[in-house]
Write a protein that holds these residues in place. Structure first.
Motif, mmCIF file in Angstrom:
data_model
loop_
_atom_site.group_PDB
_atom_site.id
_atom_site.type_symbol
_atom_site.label_atom_id
_atom_site.label_comp_id
_atom_site.label_asym_id
_atom_site.label_seq_id
_atom_site.Cartn_x
_atom_site.Cartn_y
_atom_site.Cartn_z
ATOM 1 N N LYS A 1 0.967 -1.226 -0.045
ATOM 2 C CA LYS A 1 -0.065 -0.074 0.026
ATOM 3 C C LYS A 1 0.865 1.271 -0.019
ATOM 4 C CE LYS A 1 -3.684 -1.995 2.516
ATOM 5 N NZ LYS A 1 -4.495 -2.101 3.844
ATOM 6 N N GLN B 1 1.653 2.820 4.390
ATOM 7 C CA GLN B 1 1.368 1.590 5.480
ATOM 8 C C GLN B 1 1.988 2.103 6.612
ATOM 9 O OE1 GLN B 1 2.904 -2.035 3.330
ATOM 10 N NE2 GLN B 1 0.671 -2.736 3.324
ATOM 11 N N LEU C 1 -0.715 -4.679 9.808
ATOM 12 C CA LEU C 1 -1.036 -3.906 8.735
ATOM 13 C C LEU C 1 -2.415 -4.561 7.833
ATOM 14 C CD1 LEU C 1 2.423 -4.016 6.716
ATOM 15 C CD2 LEU C 1 1.081 -2.157 7.780
ATOM 16 N N ARG D 1 -2.389 0.655 10.211
ATOM 17 C CA ARG D 1 -0.904 0.986 9.839
ATOM 18 C C ARG D 1 -0.052 0.660 11.076
ATOM 19 N NH1 ARG D 1 -4.045 5.409 7.442
ATOM 20 N NH2 ARG D 1 -3.533 5.389 5.097
#
Length: 364
Positions: A129, A132, A259, A263
């Motif tokens: 991502k 993250q 994750l 985050r």
């Protein structure tokens, strides 16, 4: 094609990065040999490791300066935050020379009039991502509430904290979490409750809930509109650059599958030295696991362009390879992070696990 100065600049910088990375991509199972060869001296009298780190640092610094110029080409305001910050935000920086650029920092929602959207932090891309990971300084007395605003608004599920021992004597640190199980800390509009703790040789775990006082909350503080959020607080109990300890600690970080929940927030005194090291190592291990190839200069350079104080010396750069080599050495035996209990690791029997619904709970 190539119709703007910004595009022309980008081509030159892309070529520069490519040249730096030539010959540095290595297979995961070859990292041990690569680590050994890098420590051998070249005809210059320096090791290849020294030369590689020097080039990465130089190019990263150049890129950071050139990115500012590129912002000028595009007409965007890319100046370092200190050029436009309000006087009230100056006291929120522990070190005046470590300040995030506008384009990389998270912006906080303001729940009351007079609040600032500023926090000394940066957002880093992850393997899967775009945003993250977060790096930030350990809270100051003036930024404790901002710290928890960051945690709640950016859906942080794991806080990885370094240098927490220095908080006892250093007055620049603010008390931001309870010190024992079944205690709570109030920093309006937040109430931080410690549900469980567990201490190992290298780290201490806390299972925290962050509750928002409804009467004080004027806007939502979490993306899911929840008034309560569960967070794992993992405090590192060492600062030496010991590859075995670092690898064990990284395995613990990654065992939570944080994750998948949100985050990861890495924090230390300056928001770069130890927090950046752990974040870079995690990114490199992602590459080893999923690609079987990795390019250390590329990952390090990308992070340093965003937060140049990350991996600031050769010792830290060298330990990256040492940790990767140790992981590669044991990869066959320990084919996932949940099977290693060396060096005090308690990954398989972690204090905080996930139930079938993905919820975090404590085994007490």
């Amino acid at each position: 094609m190539i119709q703007t100065m910004e595009q022309y600049w980008f081509l030159h910088k892309a070529a520069q990065v490519a040249i730096v990375c030539i010959g540095t991509t290595v297979k995961s199972n070859d990292i041990v040999g690569r680590n050994k060869s890098l420590k051998e001296k070249s005809f210059t009298g320096k090791t290849e490791m020294e030369e590689e780190f020097t080039v990465v640092s130089t190019v990263s610094d150049d890129l950071k300066e050139d990115f500012d110029k590129a912002d000028d080409f595009s007409g965007e305001d890319g100046n370092v935050y200190e050029n436009s910050e309000e006087i009230t935000d100056v006291i929120k920086n522990r070190f005046s020379n470590i300040i995030p650029k506008q384009i990389y920092r998270p912006f906080l929602d303001c729940q009351t009039i007079g609040m600032s959207d500023y926090i000394n932090a940066v957002v880093l891309p992850g393997f899967k991502k775009q945003s993250q990971h977060l790096l930030t300084q350990l809270p100051m007395p003036t930024t404790v509430v901002d710290f928890w605003r960051l945690v709640t608004q950016y859906n942080v599920s794991l806080i990885v904290a370094f240098e927490v021992q220095t908080m006892v004597t250093d007055k620049t640190f603010g008390n931001y979490s309870p010190t024992a199980a079944n205690q709570e800390l109030k920093c309006s509009p937040y109430v931080i409750k410690s549900k469980a703790t567990n201490k190992a040789a290298l780290w201490e775990e806390q299972l925290l809930t962050v509750e928002t006082e409804k009467r004080k909350s004027l806007v939502s503080v979490s993306p899911n509109n929840n008034e309560s959020q569960t967070v794992i607080h993992l405090k590192c109990l060492f600062t030496e650059l010991d590859p075995d300890k670092l690898l064990s600690f990284l395995r613990q970080i990654r065992s939570y599958n944080a994750l998948a929940q949100g985050r990861i927030l890495y924090t230390c005194s300056n928001g770069a030295k130890y927090s950046g090291l752990a974040c870079v190592l995690s990114l490199l291990l992602d590459r080893m696991e999923h690609d079987s190839y990795l390019t250390v200069p590329l990952v390090v350079g990308t992070v340093k362009t965003i937060r140049k104080e990350v991996i600031l010396n050769l010792d830290q750069y060298s330990v990256l390879y040492d940790v990767l080599a140790r992981y590669s050495d044991n990869f066959v035996t320990y084919d996932n992070f949940g099977n290693d209990s060396r060096n005090g690791a308690v990954v398989e029997d972690s204090s905080f696990n996930e139930d079938q619904d993905g919820n975090l709970d404590a085994n007490y």
